[in-house]
Design a protein around this motif. Structure first.
Motif, PDB file in Angstrom:
ATOM      1  N   CYS A  35       0.882  -1.147   0.091  1.00 57.58           N
ATOM      2  CA  CYS A  35      -0.069   0.162  -0.205  1.00 57.58           C
ATOM      3  C   CYS A  35       0.961   1.211   0.146  1.00 57.58           C
ATOM      4  N   ALA A  36       2.215   1.149   0.022  1.00 57.66           N
ATOM      5  CA  ALA A  36       3.011   2.314  -0.105  1.00 57.66           C
ATOM      6  C   ALA A  36       2.926   3.093   1.170  1.00 57.66           C
ATOM      7  N   ASN A  37       2.514   2.800   2.179  1.00 57.47           N
ATOM      8  CA  ASN A  37       2.502   3.414   3.369  1.00 57.47           C
ATOM      9  C   ASN A  37       3.935   3.372   3.943  1.00 57.47           C
ATOM     10  N   THR A  38       4.172   4.520   4.541  1.00 61.65           N
ATOM     11  CA  THR A  38       5.851   4.704   5.183  1.00 61.65           C
ATOM     12  C   THR A  38       5.378   4.980   6.859  1.00 61.65           C
ATOM     13  N   TRP A  39       6.346   4.543   7.698  1.00 64.50           N
ATOM     14  CA  TRP A  39       6.117   4.633   9.194  1.00 64.50           C
ATOM     15  C   TRP A  39       7.514   4.696   9.643  1.00 64.50           C
ATOM     16  N   PHE A  40       7.243   5.194  11.112  1.00 68.17           N
ATOM     17  CA  PHE A  40       8.516   5.293  11.952  1.00 68.17           C
ATOM     18  C   PHE A  40       7.658   5.379  13.457  1.00 68.17           C
ATOM     19  N   GLY A  93       6.862  12.085   5.559  1.00 67.68           N
ATOM     20  CA  GLY A  93       5.578  12.123   6.607  1.00 67.68           C
ATOM     21  C   GLY A  93       5.740  11.818   8.007  1.00 67.68           C
ATOM     22  N   PRO A  94       6.680  10.619   8.327  1.00 75.12           N
ATOM     23  CA  PRO A  94       6.821  10.288  10.008  1.00 75.12           C
ATOM     24  C   PRO A  94       7.343  11.447  10.641  1.00 75.12           C
ATOM     25  N   GLN A  95       6.989  11.310  12.193  1.00 75.30           N
ATOM     26  CA  GLN A  95       7.725  12.212  12.848  1.00 75.30           C
ATOM     27  C   GLN A  95       8.721  11.496  13.646  1.00 75.30           C
ATOM     28  N   MET A  96       9.571  12.202  14.289  1.00 67.62           N
ATOM     29  CA  MET A  96      10.657  11.868  14.974  1.00 67.62           C
ATOM     30  C   MET A  96      11.015  12.778  15.985  1.00 67.62           C
ATOM     31  N   MET A  97      11.412  12.179  17.228  1.00 67.71           N
ATOM     32  CA  MET A  97      11.859  13.036  18.244  1.00 67.71           C
ATOM     33  C   MET A  97      13.491  13.384  18.131  1.00 67.71           C
ATOM     34  N   SER A  98      14.059  14.457  18.410  1.00 68.52           N
ATOM     35  CA  SER A  98      15.442  14.633  17.965  1.00 68.52           C
ATOM     36  C   SER A  98      15.720  15.853  18.750  1.00 68.52           C
ATOM     37  N   ASN A  99      17.140  16.286  18.678  1.00 68.33           N
ATOM     38  CA  ASN A  99      17.517  17.615  18.997  1.00 68.33           C
ATOM     39  C   ASN A  99      18.014  18.522  17.897  1.00 68.33           C
ATOM     40  N   VAL A 100      17.754  19.856  18.042  1.00 71.77           N
ATOM     41  CA  VAL A 100      18.155  20.711  16.955  1.00 71.77           C
ATOM     42  C   VAL A 100      19.469  21.354  17.121  1.00 71.77           C
TER      43      VAL A 100
ATOM     44  N   ARG B 246       2.534   5.577  22.731  1.00 66.88           N
ATOM     45  CA  ARG B 246       3.105   5.563  23.954  1.00 66.88           C
ATOM     46  C   ARG B 246       4.159   6.749  23.915  1.00 66.88           C
ATOM     47  N   LEU B 247       4.696   6.811  22.649  1.00 66.32           N
ATOM     48  CA  LEU B 247       5.626   7.975  22.584  1.00 66.32           C
ATOM     49  C   LEU B 247       5.028   9.284  22.097  1.00 66.32           C
ATOM     50  N   ILE B 248       5.452  10.151  22.936  1.00 70.24           N
ATOM     51  CA  ILE B 248       4.692  11.479  22.421  1.00 70.24           C
ATOM     52  C   ILE B 248       5.036  12.038  20.999  1.00 70.24           C
ATOM     53  N   SER B 249       6.166  11.579  20.478  1.00 70.75           N
ATOM     54  CA  SER B 249       6.498  11.933  19.153  1.00 70.75           C
ATOM     55  C   SER B 249       5.819  11.504  18.120  1.00 70.75           C
ATOM     56  N   GLN B 250       5.099  10.393  18.453  1.00 73.67           N
ATOM     57  CA  GLN B 250       4.201   9.631  17.557  1.00 73.67           C
ATOM     58  C   GLN B 250       2.607   9.959  17.592  1.00 73.67           C
ATOM     59  N   MET B 251       2.222  10.973  18.529  1.00 73.41           N
ATOM     60  CA  MET B 251       1.014  11.391  18.622  1.00 73.41           C
ATOM     61  C   MET B 251       0.363  12.056  17.212  1.00 73.41           C
ATOM     62  N   GLU B 252      -0.441  11.619  16.538  1.00 74.10           N
ATOM     63  CA  GLU B 252      -0.689  11.550  15.036  1.00 74.10           C
ATOM     64  C   GLU B 252      -1.078  13.343  14.847  1.00 74.10           C
ATOM     65  N   GLY B 368     -10.016  11.669  32.106  1.00 78.78           N
ATOM     66  CA  GLY B 368      -8.730  11.247  32.457  1.00 78.78           C
ATOM     67  C   GLY B 368      -7.809  11.153  31.166  1.00 78.78           C
ATOM     68  N   VAL B 369      -6.545  11.258  31.422  1.00 81.92           N
ATOM     69  CA  VAL B 369      -5.256  11.090  30.535  1.00 81.92           C
ATOM     70  C   VAL B 369      -4.163  10.311  31.285  1.00 81.92           C
ATOM     71  N   GLY B 370      -3.585   9.580  30.575  1.00 81.07           N
ATOM     72  CA  GLY B 370      -2.572   8.672  31.165  1.00 81.07           C
ATOM     73  C   GLY B 370      -1.400   8.622  30.303  1.00 81.07           C
ATOM     74  N   GLY B 371      -0.186   8.761  31.008  1.00 82.03           N
ATOM     75  CA  GLY B 371       1.091   8.190  30.184  1.00 82.03           C
ATOM     76  C   GLY B 371       1.416   9.320  29.119  1.00 82.03           C
ATOM     77  N   MET B 372       1.663  10.492  29.488  1.00 78.25           N
ATOM     78  CA  MET B 372       1.306  11.635  28.396  1.00 78.25           C
ATOM     79  C   MET B 372       0.137  11.601  27.487  1.00 78.25           C
ATOM     80  N   PHE B 373      -0.160  11.815  26.318  1.00 83.13           N
ATOM     81  CA  PHE B 373      -0.924  11.488  25.879  1.00 83.13           C
ATOM     82  C   PHE B 373      -1.612  10.264  25.319  1.00 83.13           C
ATOM     83  N   THR B 374      -1.020   9.111  26.145  1.00 79.78           N
ATOM     84  CA  THR B 374      -1.071   7.875  25.724  1.00 79.78           C
ATOM     85  C   THR B 374      -2.607   7.285  25.672  1.00 79.78           C
ATOM     86  N   ALA B 375      -3.223   7.637  26.748  1.00 80.90           N
ATOM     87  CA  ALA B 375      -4.245   6.789  27.102  1.00 80.90           C
ATOM     88  C   ALA B 375      -5.485   7.970  27.573  1.00 80.90           C
TER      89      ALA B 375
END
Lengths: 139, 385
Positions: A35-40, A93-100, B246-252, B368-375
């Motif tokens: 389906c060509a979806n990409t993720w992280f 598209g995907p989001q990542m945590m990082s430092n700038v 669970r990871l805040i960075s992955q909140m859509e 309620g909210v839990g685990g940052m925005f997890t739940a």
């Protein structure tokens, strides 16, 4: 070598390709052959359609600053100065945590949506772990 | 809409509710001891003894250890543990279990030595976990530097500003001032919130939750049996639950929590009420942005309108939608998993015994909210049978 003493990741079988890529200077993502979806972050299947036929590819390394905080009570390994903890949105598209890196850690210098590009920082003397960081695009 | 749920509104009621005897700084009790203290207080409140209880739920503590130490022989246990909203979800699961006949009387407990750290589990994170690999290397140090990350995006997209965050903290302090058990009761202006010690820009200390010791417990039974108890029954009208990243960075979506939206929608649909029916609102406020997200995601307004609820003092004392009337996690107490204290305030309001009582309130929504925005977990209560 990084001057910062970061908590280091321990790769798992499902994420090894990502950390191998960082060591080789490539930001590796995955995409679905169906389906060509990409993720992280990495996983050996497509979270959209559950297909296990997954392709690893090298991302452009381009991103935009999506959101951040400037931590004033940071991790002891990061020293005493406040530093930004950022989430970047990759061009793919995907989001990542990082430092700038490569710019002041201030609200004035860190503007939402500013263009960034990936850079990899060596963490260990044995060159086993490199971490992807992002720096402002010059010019 | 409530017809699509097998569990009907008002089938189950809270008949016992209590917090720990002391609140805030309790160095002479372990985490397990805090569970004991509030559990015994709730049993006294309901006029029950351990042998009357046949279902137990808790998060952050081993449910089997708890049941055994309290002298309870459970026929049903639930150790759902998704952070601070676990207790809202326990209420939901308990209501279903009681309606299904798995058990008749459920005890839900929370205890946490958040400040004194007596008998508390550590915060160790595996370097091989998703968070250990993809967030810890960037210097996150717990909730103040993670839960807060989406906010700059929220402010930009909704046309809100940092003063709107400060206003939440200032107004909740007004509620806390009316509550003798609140940890912080002295008034604080928006300017003072803005100028407080910086924790993680744009969040100052006054925009972050307290770190305290305490606990709380609830006892639920069927609505039929509830009439025979010494306390005024508080009925469960509807509930919801969900989880996201669970990871805040992955909140859509950094401007809206999917878990909030899914949980809230179920709560409204199962209770068969509209937003206008809500007389009293609790939105778990570990940090000052959460009531703003909650108002939008629960459907009280669009996300970019939430700031007006505070600017126009609709959530403040005397306002049309009194919110976080105990002072919230920002000023009342926050041991780490605040959800139980929000539930306790909803029950007090429905019993008519809250320090800042909303006169004539018939419906209270507790989110309620839990685990940052997890739940997320949502419970709608009413005092009308």
């Amino acid at each position: 070598m990084s001057e910062i003493q970061r908590p280091l990741p321990k790769p798992t079988p499902e994420t090894q390709h990502f950390w191998d890529g960082c060591r080789e200077g490539e930001l590796r993502l995955q995409r679905c052959t169906r389906c060509a979806n990409t993720w992280f972050p990495p996983r050996p299947f497509c979270p959209a359609c559950a297909c296990r036929e997954v392709e690893i590819y090298t991302a452009s390394g381009k991103a935009r600053l999506h959101s951040y905080v400037i931590s004033h009570r940071g991790h002891p390994g990061f020293g005493k100065e406040p530093y930004a903890i950022a989430v970047v949105k990759l061009e793919e598209g995907p989001q990542m945590m990082s430092n700038v890196v490569g710019c002041p850690q201030t609200p004035e210098a860190l503007l939402l949506d500013m263009p960034l590009e990936v850079t990899f920082e060596q963490q260990t003397k044995d060159e086993s772990i490199f971490i992807p960081l992002f720096k402002p695009v010059e010019g | 809409m409530a017809d699509s749920f097998a569990l009907k509104p008002r089938s189950v009621a809270v008949v016992g509710a209590a917090e720990t005897t002391k609140m805030g700084l309790i160095p002479d009790m372990s985490q397990l001891g805090l569970h004991f203290d509030c559990a015994l207080n709730a049993m006294t409140d309901a006029g029950l003894k351990p042998s009357d209880i046949d279902g137990v739920a808790t998060g952050g503590e081993d449910v089997a250890v708890l049941a055994h130490m309290l002298g309870i022989t459970p026929k049903w246990v639930d150790s759902t543990d998704v952070g601070g909203c676990s207790y809202m979800i326990h209420v939901r699961h308990a209501a279903a279990a009681i309606a299904a006949g798995y058990c008749s009387t459920v005890l839900i407990t929370h205890g946490e030595s958040g400040r004194s750290r007596v008998g508390s589990p550590g915060y160790a994170m595996s370097a091989a976990s998703m968070a250990g690999q993809f967030e810890a290397p960037y210097g996150v140090t717990g909730a103040p530097s993670m839960f807060t990350i989406p906010v700059l995006r929220y402010l930009k997209e909704t046309g809100s500003d940092i003063e709107d965050l400060a206003r939440v903290a200032s107004i909740q302090r007004e509620w806390a001032a009316m509550n003798p058990r609140a940890t912080r009761r002295e008034p604080i202006t928006v300017e003072e919130v803005m100028n407080d010690t910086m924790i993680a820009w744009p969040f100052t200390k006054a925009m972050c939750c307290l770190v305290t010791d305490g606990g709380g417990a609830l006892i639920l039974t069927s609505a039929e049996r509830a009439k025979d108890f010494p306390t005024r029954p508080v009925y469960v009208l509807g509930t919801g639950e969900s989880s996201e990243a669970r990871l805040i960075s992955q909140m859509e979506d950094f401007t809206s929590s999917r878990a909030f939206r899914v949980s809230g929608k179920q709560a409204f649909e199962s209770s068969g009420i509209t937003r206008d029916d809500v007389d009293h609102l609790m939105i778990y406020d570990a940090f000052a942005h959460l009531p703003l997200y909650g108002l939008g995601d629960l459907g009280f307004c669009k996300p970019d309108e939430a700031k007006h609820f505070y600017r126009e003092r609709r959530t403040a004392p005397g306002g049309s939608l009194p919110t976080n009337t105990n002072g919230g996690g920002l000023s009342y107490m926050h041991s780490g998993r605040y959800g139980m204290y929000a539930l306790q305030e909803s029950v007090r309001q429905m019993r008519g015994i809250a320090p800042a009582q909303i006169e004539g309130a018939k419906i209270s929504l507790c989110h309620g909210v839990g685990g940052m925005f997890t739940a997320s977990g949502t419970v709608v209560f009413t005092n009308e049978s």
